[in-house]
Design a protein around this motif. Structure first.
Motif, PDB file in Angstrom:
ATOM      1  N   LEU A   1       0.822  -1.204   0.000  1.00  0.00           N
ATOM      2  CA  LEU A   1       0.000   0.000   0.000  1.00  0.00           C
ATOM      3  C   LEU A   1       0.858   1.256   0.000  1.00  0.00           C
ATOM      4  CD1 LEU A   1      -2.889  -0.947   2.432  1.00  0.00           C
ATOM      5  CD2 LEU A   1      -2.850  -0.978  -0.053  1.00  0.00           C
ATOM      6  N   ALA A   2       1.937   1.218   0.765  1.00  0.00           N
ATOM      7  CA  ALA A   2       2.760   2.416   0.874  1.00  0.00           C
ATOM      8  C   ALA A   2       3.361   2.791  -0.483  1.00  0.00           C
ATOM      9  CB  ALA A   2       3.854   2.205   1.911  1.00  0.00           C
TER      10      ALA A   2
ATOM     11  N   ARG B   1       2.080   1.839  -3.317  1.00  0.00           N
ATOM     12  CA  ARG B   1       0.996   1.763  -4.295  1.00  0.00           C
ATOM     13  C   ARG B   1       1.355   0.826  -5.443  1.00  0.00           C
ATOM     14  NH1 ARG B   1      -3.101   4.913  -3.963  1.00  0.00           N
ATOM     15  NH2 ARG B   1      -3.505   5.377  -6.144  1.00  0.00           N
TER      16      ARG B   1
ATOM     17  N   PRO C   1      -0.837   1.643 -10.152  1.00  0.00           N
ATOM     18  CA  PRO C   1      -2.196   2.214 -10.159  1.00  0.00           C
ATOM     19  C   PRO C   1      -2.739   2.376 -11.584  1.00  0.00           C
ATOM     20  CG  PRO C   1      -0.799   3.423  -8.634  1.00  0.00           C
ATOM     21  CD  PRO C   1       0.094   2.452  -9.349  1.00  0.00           C
TER      22      PRO C   1
ATOM     23  N   VAL D   1      -5.268  -0.361 -13.228  1.00  0.00           N
ATOM     24  CA  VAL D   1      -6.571  -0.617 -12.599  1.00  0.00           C
ATOM     25  C   VAL D   1      -7.493  -1.368 -13.548  1.00  0.00           C
ATOM     26  CG1 VAL D   1      -7.414   1.662 -13.258  1.00  0.00           C
ATOM     27  CG2 VAL D   1      -8.501   0.443 -11.398  1.00  0.00           C
TER      28      VAL D   1
ATOM     29  N   TRP E   1      -5.403  -3.759  12.492  1.00  0.00           N
ATOM     30  CA  TRP E   1      -5.945  -4.655  11.457  1.00  0.00           C
ATOM     31  C   TRP E   1      -5.713  -6.125  11.797  1.00  0.00           C
ATOM     32  CZ3 TRP E   1      -9.696  -2.956   8.862  1.00  0.00           C
ATOM     33  CH2 TRP E   1      -9.745  -1.617   8.444  1.00  0.00           C
TER      34      TRP E   1
ATOM     35  N   PHE F   1      -9.201   4.690  -3.799  1.00  0.00           N
ATOM     36  CA  PHE F   1      -7.739   4.735  -3.779  1.00  0.00           C
ATOM     37  C   PHE F   1      -7.081   4.151  -5.024  1.00  0.00           C
ATOM     38  CE2 PHE F   1      -8.325   5.525   0.784  1.00  0.00           C
ATOM     39  CZ  PHE F   1      -7.592   6.695   0.832  1.00  0.00           C
ATOM     40  N   THR F   2      -7.847   3.447  -5.874  1.00  0.00           N
ATOM     41  CA  THR F   2      -7.226   3.107  -7.151  1.00  0.00           C
ATOM     42  C   THR F   2      -7.151   4.362  -8.009  1.00  0.00           C
ATOM     43  OG1 THR F   2      -9.371   2.226  -7.732  1.00  0.00           O
ATOM     44  CG2 THR F   2      -7.600   0.648  -7.537  1.00  0.00           C
ATOM     45  N   VAL F   3      -8.077   5.282  -7.770  1.00  0.00           N
ATOM     46  CA  VAL F   3      -8.104   6.486  -8.586  1.00  0.00           C
ATOM     47  C   VAL F   3      -7.230   7.587  -7.975  1.00  0.00           C
ATOM     48  CG1 VAL F   3      -9.627   8.197  -9.620  1.00  0.00           C
ATOM     49  CG2 VAL F   3     -10.420   5.866  -9.326  1.00  0.00           C
ATOM     50  N   ILE F   4      -7.209   7.656  -6.656  1.00  0.00           N
ATOM     51  CA  ILE F   4      -6.530   8.779  -6.009  1.00  0.00           C
ATOM     52  C   ILE F   4      -5.353   8.305  -5.154  1.00  0.00           C
ATOM     53  CG2 ILE F   4      -6.839  10.530  -4.208  1.00  0.00           C
ATOM     54  CD1 ILE F   4      -9.664  10.901  -5.506  1.00  0.00           C
ATOM     55  N   ASP F   5      -4.239   8.930  -5.338  1.00  0.00           N
ATOM     56  CA  ASP F   5      -3.050   8.648  -4.548  1.00  0.00           C
ATOM     57  C   ASP F   5      -3.176   9.388  -3.221  1.00  0.00           C
ATOM     58  OD1 ASP F   5      -0.512   8.626  -3.427  1.00  0.00           O
ATOM     59  OD2 ASP F   5       0.470   8.661  -5.374  1.00  0.00           O
ATOM     60  N   PRO F   6      -2.993   8.690  -2.092  1.00  0.00           N
ATOM     61  CA  PRO F   6      -3.162   9.385  -0.806  1.00  0.00           C
ATOM     62  C   PRO F   6      -2.252  10.604  -0.665  1.00  0.00           C
ATOM     63  CG  PRO F   6      -2.311   7.152  -0.496  1.00  0.00           C
ATOM     64  CD  PRO F   6      -2.708   7.277  -1.923  1.00  0.00           C
TER      65      PRO F   6
ATOM     66  N   ALA G   1       1.126   5.642   4.841  1.00  0.00           N
ATOM     67  CA  ALA G   1       0.145   5.133   3.890  1.00  0.00           C
ATOM     68  C   ALA G   1      -0.917   4.279   4.583  1.00  0.00           C
ATOM     69  CB  ALA G   1       0.847   4.322   2.815  1.00  0.00           C
TER      70      ALA G   1
ATOM     71  N   TYR H   1      -4.950   4.956   4.592  1.00  0.00           N
ATOM     72  CA  TYR H   1      -5.934   3.995   4.086  1.00  0.00           C
ATOM     73  C   TYR H   1      -6.893   3.567   5.187  1.00  0.00           C
ATOM     74  CZ  TYR H   1      -3.087   3.445  -0.130  1.00  0.00           C
ATOM     75  OH  TYR H   1      -2.416   3.664  -1.286  1.00  0.00           O
TER      76      TYR H   1
ATOM     77  N   PHE I   1     -10.816   4.237   5.372  1.00  0.00           N
ATOM     78  CA  PHE I   1     -11.773   3.126   5.404  1.00  0.00           C
ATOM     79  C   PHE I   1     -12.780   3.289   6.538  1.00  0.00           C
ATOM     80  CE2 PHE I   1     -13.130  -0.942   7.101  1.00  0.00           C
ATOM     81  CZ  PHE I   1     -13.847  -1.402   6.017  1.00  0.00           C
TER      82      PHE I   1
END
Lengths: 477, 78
Positions: free
Chosen positions: A72-73, A75, A86, A89, A202, B23-28, B42, B46, B50
């Motif tokens: 995630l970090a 991406r 990304p 997609v 988590w 988040f597939t569309v927008i980078d944090p 990150a 996220y 969520f």
């Protein structure tokens, strides 16, 4: 998912007299009897396969990094030799379409195969029930233990069960987080118990829900929470293989002695032993016909076949068969022939085409991508020698699994060049590198305003790997 | 209990979907919070997003549940 007309009425009828709270709370706890047999073996095989994959994958390495990591970090999604960015997609969308069509396809052929054998809810319930059985005994002992007053034995068995469940659940939570946060870092954190707050959150969250769903809620998840159970019926047709009780053969059911011909007693083959109900993880009676609660686990088939063997009756009083086969007395040959029908052929074709598109798309993915971004702070600047300078930032994405060196050229205007000569940059495997380029043009090389120029980015080791990116060059008015 | 699940479960599922799409569309890193670039890690971004999505979806489920009460439910005196 709109329900046909009789349904709302039914729902109202069953719901009206009682407070809605009772739907979950007055649930009769099920003491599911363990079952062995062909289908139980299949389920255990799938428990092993899916869980070896799930628990094992985060520990594998590939090219000095975790083989499967949804980082995630960064991406980036690493899946063995393939890295998804990304920008990919599109592939995620295709993957979802593939999953949906696979579900349609398999459901149309043989009902809830997914639910009965591979769904995590089924798999973890199976594991948790196995633990329960080992610690608290079979279904009868468990029921007795539940009813018994608290004693040292009960306390011990309860605590042992919850402890083992808890450990499995925690390990599951840890594994889940290891898909998103590198396993090596997590392990290091585990050693000193210095998890990041969100990692810990988590792990506990996923672990707690594994415990709750597989240990406590069980069939209620399938009955009340799962959306698939609600719309599965639209994928069924009269040629779908479903777990069916052969009513014509079984009825009238009743107890009888072994070795007596049931027909002479005016009875069918069902001895009404009730084992099919005892083994059912959702607590239904398959003899009442196809019900939405049935997850298609075939435990009742295994159980009934054993009873039929003991009675010396042919197997298959409860079996996978189709509505049409039962009505028209078809044999296996006709059933198999009807697997190939327009519905399954259409689902199958779409599935095959989308799978091919996925593979083709993946294989023909560009191993190099470049984003050109104009520096917005200084649009155009006059520099020494009467030249105009524009500044660009290039994001070079090397999708390949090896380090590559790229060179840059610029063209499109007479005398255009990159200040300091064409640069080379090295980009690591599956990573991004940014480079700032100052492009110089004699002031009279083009018209005032925006002029088109083009960057050519080429891999040094493989000149066939190159990319042209257009952008604009601003000349002052 | 039923009401709790009716509120929390569908909103969880929709929040997961919303999170994935968002988040597939927008980078944090492109996000701003009160005019400041978001500086959390990150995973934190996220996670907070969520939980935020979940909260919003749960609010919607709760309103549905609230508005779904029949006249009999509302008229009934305790």
């Amino acid at each position: 998912m709109s329900s046909p007309s009789p349904k709302p009425q039914q729902a109202q009828k069953s719901k009206a007299p009682q407070s809605s709270d009772t739907l979950y709370e007055s649930r009769k706890k099920l003491y599911v009897r363990a079952v062995t047999g062909v289908f139980a073996n299949w389920r255990w095989a799938l428990v092993w396969i899916t869980q070896i994959l799930f628990y094992g994958l985060p520990w594998l390495s590939w090219n000095d990094r975790q083989a499967v990591l949804f980082h995630l970090a960064e991406r980036k999604f690493y899946i063995f030799g393939t890295v998804f960015w990304p920008q990919d997609v599109f592939f995620l969308a295709i993957l979802l379409i593939i999953s949906a069509y696979a579900l349609f396809f398999f459901t149309a052929i043989a009902g809830r195969l997914w639910c009965g054998y591979a769904c995590p809810q089924t798999v973890y319930t199976e594991i948790f029930m196995w633990i329960e059985q080992k610690i608290e005994g079979d279904h009868i002992r468990r029921q007795k233990l539940d009813q018994a007053p608290m004693s040292a034995n009960k306390l011990f068995r309860r605590s042992a069960k919850f402890l083992v469940w808890g450990l499995v659940a925690l390990w599951t939570g840890f594994t889940f987080v290891a898909y998103f946060s590198p396993t090596s870092e997590l392990l290091e954190a585990a050693r000193t118990f210095s998890f990041g707050p969100w990692e810990l959150f988590w792990i506990l969250f996923y672990g707690a829900f594994t415990f709750l769903f597989a240990g406590v809620l069980r069939e209620q998840v399938c009955k009340y929470m799962c959306p698939y159970a609600r719309f599965q019926a639209v994928m069924f047709d009269p040629d779908t293989l479903v777990i069916t009780y052969d009513e014509a053969r079984g009825e009238p059911r009743g107890v009888r002695k072994k070795g007596v011909d049931p027909r002479s007693l005016g009875k069918g083959d069902c001895i009404d032993c009730g084992i099919c109900v005892q083994v059912c993880p959702t607590g239904i009676d398959i003899r009442d016909g196809l019900q939405y609660e049935c997850i298609g686990c075939a435990a009742c088939i295994d159980a009934c076949d054993q009873v039929m063997d003991k009675m010396n009756y042919p197997r298959g009083l409860i079996r996978y068969t189709t509505e049409n086969a039962l009505k028209k007395n078809w044999g296996n040959k006709e059933i198999v022939a009807h697997v190939f029908r327009p519905r399954t052929l259409i689902y199958g074709t779409v599935l095959a085409v989308v799978c091919l598109a996925f593979v083709w798309g993946l294989a023909s993915r560009d191993p190099l991508r470049v984003d050109v971004i104009r520096d917005r702070a200084s649009l155009a600047r006059e520099v020494e020698g009467g030249q105009i300078e524009n500044v660009y930032r290039l994001h070079v994405m090397n999708m390949a699994e090896s380090t590559r060196t790229f060179t840059f050229e610029v063209s499109g205007l007479p005398g255009v060049k990159i200040a300091g000569g064409p640069p080379r940059i090295e980009v690591g495997p599956a990573s991004t590198q940014s480079v700032t380029l100052q492009v110089l043009v004699p002031y009279d090389a083009g018209k005032p305003g925006s002029n088109e120029i083009e960057f050519l980015i080429t891999a040094e080791d493989d000149p066939s790997l190159s990319l042209r990116e257009e952008t604009t060059f601003l000349l002052p008015r | 209990m039923l009401k709790l699940i009716q509120v929390l479960w569908p909103s969880f599922a929709v929040a997961a979907l919303a999170e994935a799409v968002f988040f597939t569309v927008i980078d944090p890193q492109e996000l701003y919070l009160f005019g400041q670039v978001v500086h959390y890690g990150a995973l934190a971004t996220y996670s907070i997003a969520f939980l935020g999505f979940w909260l919003v979806c749960a609010a919607s489920s709760l309103s549905t549940l609230f508005l779904q009460r029949s006249a009999a439910d509302i008229n009934r005196r305790n």
